[in-house]
Design an enzyme around this catalytic site. Structure first.
Site, PDB file in Angstrom:
ATOM      1  N   HIS A   1      28.125  58.549  12.500  1.00 33.89           N
ATOM      2  CA  HIS A   1      28.304  57.101  12.448  1.00 33.89           C
ATOM      3  C   HIS A   1      29.579  56.812  11.641  1.00 33.89           C
ATOM      4  O   HIS A   1      29.552  56.156  10.600  1.00 33.89           O
ATOM      5  CB  HIS A   1      27.074  56.420  11.842  1.00 33.89           C
TER       6      HIS A   1
ATOM      7  N   ASN B   1      23.671  49.579  21.370  1.00 36.42           N
ATOM      8  CA  ASN B   1      23.656  48.503  20.387  1.00 36.42           C
ATOM      9  C   ASN B   1      24.183  47.249  21.064  1.00 36.42           C
ATOM     10  O   ASN B   1      25.100  47.334  21.880  1.00 36.42           O
ATOM     11  CB  ASN B   1      24.616  48.803  19.229  1.00 36.42           C
TER      12      ASN B   1
ATOM     13  N   ARG C   1      15.885  54.506  12.328  1.00 37.39           N
ATOM     14  CA  ARG C   1      17.117  55.140  12.779  1.00 37.39           C
ATOM     15  C   ARG C   1      18.131  55.092  11.631  1.00 37.39           C
ATOM     16  O   ARG C   1      18.445  54.029  11.112  1.00 37.39           O
ATOM     17  CB  ARG C   1      17.641  54.392  14.008  1.00 37.39           C
TER      18      ARG C   1
ATOM     19  N   TYR D   1      25.027  42.800  20.387  1.00 42.26           N
ATOM     20  CA  TYR D   1      25.023  41.655  19.483  1.00 42.26           C
ATOM     21  C   TYR D   1      25.343  40.335  20.144  1.00 42.26           C
ATOM     22  O   TYR D   1      24.923  39.283  19.697  1.00 42.26           O
ATOM     23  CB  TYR D   1      26.038  41.895  18.345  1.00 42.26           C
TER      24      TYR D   1
ATOM     25  N   GLU E   1      28.516  54.384  18.965  1.00 38.30           N
ATOM     26  CA  GLU E   1      29.590  53.554  19.503  1.00 38.30           C
ATOM     27  C   GLU E   1      30.896  54.323  19.719  1.00 38.30           C
ATOM     28  O   GLU E   1      31.925  54.015  19.106  1.00 38.30           O
ATOM     29  CB  GLU E   1      29.803  52.318  18.617  1.00 38.30           C
TER      30      GLU E   1
ATOM     31  N   GLU F   1      20.387  48.939  18.097  1.00 44.38           N
ATOM     32  CA  GLU F   1      20.815  47.953  17.101  1.00 44.38           C
ATOM     33  C   GLU F   1      20.871  46.592  17.769  1.00 44.38           C
ATOM     34  O   GLU F   1      21.464  46.453  18.841  1.00 44.38           O
ATOM     35  CB  GLU F   1      22.229  48.218  16.566  1.00 44.38           C
TER      36      GLU F   1
HETATM   37  C1  NOJ Z   1      27.540  48.214  15.165  1.00 43.54           C
HETATM   38  C2  NOJ Z   1      27.752  49.324  14.193  1.00 43.54           C
HETATM   39  O1  NOJ Z   1      27.101  50.472  14.645  1.00 43.54           O
HETATM   40  C3  NOJ Z   1      27.281  48.973  12.796  1.00 43.54           C
HETATM   41  O2  NOJ Z   1      27.719  49.972  11.937  1.00 43.54           O
HETATM   42  C4  NOJ Z   1      27.732  47.590  12.409  1.00 43.54           C
HETATM   43  O3  NOJ Z   1      27.320  47.254  11.110  1.00 43.54           O
HETATM   44  C5  NOJ Z   1      27.215  46.591  13.403  1.00 43.54           C
HETATM   45  N1  NOJ Z   1      27.791  46.893  14.676  1.00 43.54           N
HETATM   46  C6  NOJ Z   1      27.488  45.132  13.073  1.00 43.54           C
HETATM   47  O4  NOJ Z   1      28.827  44.848  13.178  1.00 43.54           O
END
Ligand code: NOJ
Length: 480
Positions: free
Chosen positions: A123, A310, A78, A312, A168, A378
């Site tokens: 992006h 995405n 991707r 985290y 996002e 992600e």
């Molecule tokens: C999501 C974003 O899409 C990406 O560009 C970024 O590097 C990561 N978060 C980590 O913060």
């Protein structure tokens, strides 16, 4: 507790990146400037005054990137297209054939190696020329984005079968036009994010329909958008107000975009009620949340073929009992956020590793949107060290997160189709420059040649892909 099992044969494993974060070549061969080029060129804006001018130099290292992708054994890659590399002034009267060539070579190289391209159209690297006429605050952008997307479908769609419109969109609306932390740095938290989101949703739907009307029959791909989702846990689960607050937060974060697209063409009820109520308290003549017409709702509803996101980390949320800043996102939501100090923290402030949150998140999406085919686009961890080729912290992060994804798939029946690690290699992390390292490959940014070195996590991830599981005999006895 770990769950032992395998992912299905056709599960699509991949790695992800984005144009501005890796390509470099910021003004090469006729590329136009983006808002990020200009922003990073002002000293003081980015940690250590880093810029994406060269980044990983992927613009000139295409062969090597493809070689590394092959070595990982990924099924998909991707990446994103830089709009100003293709249309230097943002419009289709300024096509840059060198930029088009670069992406053609990249896509051809992937296809030749059986790697499916997943392509993001946007992006964050907006052509500066389009910000100069108002950027996403202007509804003219709907037409302009559609004409860029149309060109991309026409040019690359014979080989690209998986498209993402916005990466996002909540961050675009909120961080670019609300807090103004990131370009184009508009600080208007009360109203602009809602207006920008309104335009982004219309632009997304427009592009979806263009694909549907002109290209789907001959190209046969799928198209969606890519949301950012933290898992939101109520701070005191026995307190019904916290439970409500946690769900409300999910609606403001995810439902803002997903409810119109995956449900009924309209914003979540709780958002309409809260923002409307707050606007009234502020004596405004109407809600700061704009309203879609019946026709627009019909046009937006159902404009995604798959669910992509995405993720985290996770957060704790409580119902706010204190007075909140009326120009904050929290004010409309009536929440305050926190983290649990027992959750392990990575070196990146605010990002805590909360793997079980991923399973809950996947179940929330399943319940809320009727178990759509789902892709994690992600997921990964940023660590603040330069030389850590033996990156067991990252390996543990991947192992635990992927294991929770497996539980959601096997035990909970979530229709999970793919998982992409973030990131393929170290890169420019926006305001934080090159400090946090997310890569499966280490990049030496002091060397003009930008050499890449696989970390131990790259070897581990390649084995996960090969075996379709995280519990690998060959790794038994190692620190993970
Ligand atoms: C999501 C974003 O899409 C990406 O560009 C970024 O590097 C990561 N978060 C980590 O913060």
């Amino acid at each position: 507790m770990y769950f032992y099992g395998t992912f299905p044969e056709d599960f699509t494993w991949g790695v992800s990146s984005s144009a501005y974060q890796i390509e470099g070549g910021w003004d090469a061969d006729g590329k136009g400037p983006s808002v990020w080029d200009n922003f990073t060129h002002v000293p003081g804006n980015i940690k250590n005054n880093d810029t994406g001018d060269v980044a990983c130099n992927s613009y000139n290292k295409l062969e090597e990137d493809i070689y590394l992708l092959r070595a990982l054994g990924v099924k998909n890659y991707r990446f994103s297209l830089s709009w100003p590399r293709i249309f230097p002034n943002g419009r289709n009267n300024s096509i840059n054939s060198h930029g088009v060539d670069y992406y053609n070579r990249l896509i051809d190289g992937l296809v030749a190696n059986n790697i499916t391209p997943i392509v993001t159209l946007y992006h964050w690297d907006l052509p500066q020329a389009l910000q100069d006429v108002g950027g996403w605050e202007s509804s003219e952008m709907i037409e302009l984005f559609d004409s860029f997307a149309d060109f991309c479908f026409q040019t690359f769609g014979d080989r690209v079968k998986f498209w993402l419109t916005f990466n996002e969109p909540q961050v675009i609306a909120w961080a670019s036009y609300g807090t103004g932390e990131i370009p184009p740095n508009v600080n208007n938290p009360g109203a602009a994010p809602y207006e920008v989101a309104h335009t982004l949703l219309k632009a997304h739907a427009r592009v979806y329909h263009t694909y549907d009307d002109k290209y789907r029959a001959s190209q046969g791909g799928v198209i969606s958008l890519c949301l950012n989702i933290d898992w939101i846990e109520p701070k005191t689960p026995s307190n019904p107000r916290d439970l409500e607050a946690a769900d409300r937060y999910m609606q403001f974060l995810v439902g803002w975009f997903a409810h119109p697209v995956f449900k009924n063409g309209d914003y979540p009820e709780v958002m309409k009620w809260k923002v409307g109520n707050r606007s009234e308290l502020q004596s405004l003549p109407s809600s700061r949340l704009p309203v879609f017409t019946a026709e627009e709702r019909e046009y937006i509803r159902g404009t995604a073929d798959v669910f992509c996101f995405n993720t985290y980390t996770a957060k704790l949320v409580t119902h706010a009992t204190t007075r909140l800043n009326p120009f904050s996102y929290e004010y409309d939501q009536e929440i305050s956020t926190d983290v649990d100090s027992s959750w392990p923290t990575s070196a990146l402030a605010g990002h805590r590793a909360v793997a079980w949150g991923l399973r809950r998140l996947l179940n929330w999406v399943k319940e809320e949107y009727g178990n759509p085919p789902t892709y994690i686009i992600e997921n990964g961890v940023g660590i603040k060290t330069e030389s850590d080729v033996d990156d067991h912290t990252r390996i543990l992060y991947y192992k635990t997160y992927i294991d929770e994804a497996l539980k959601a798939y096997k035990l909970d029946g979530v229709d999970l189709r793919g998982y992409n690690a973030w990131s393929f290699m170290d890169f420019f992390e926006w305001l934080n420059g090159y400090e946090p390292r997310f890569g499966l490959h280490e990049v030496d940014f002091d060397d003009p040649n930008r050499p890449r070195t696989p970390r131990r996590s790259a070897v581990y991830y390649a084995e996960i892909i090969r075996n379709n599981e995280t519990h690998l005999d060959s790794w038994a006895g190692s620190r993970v």
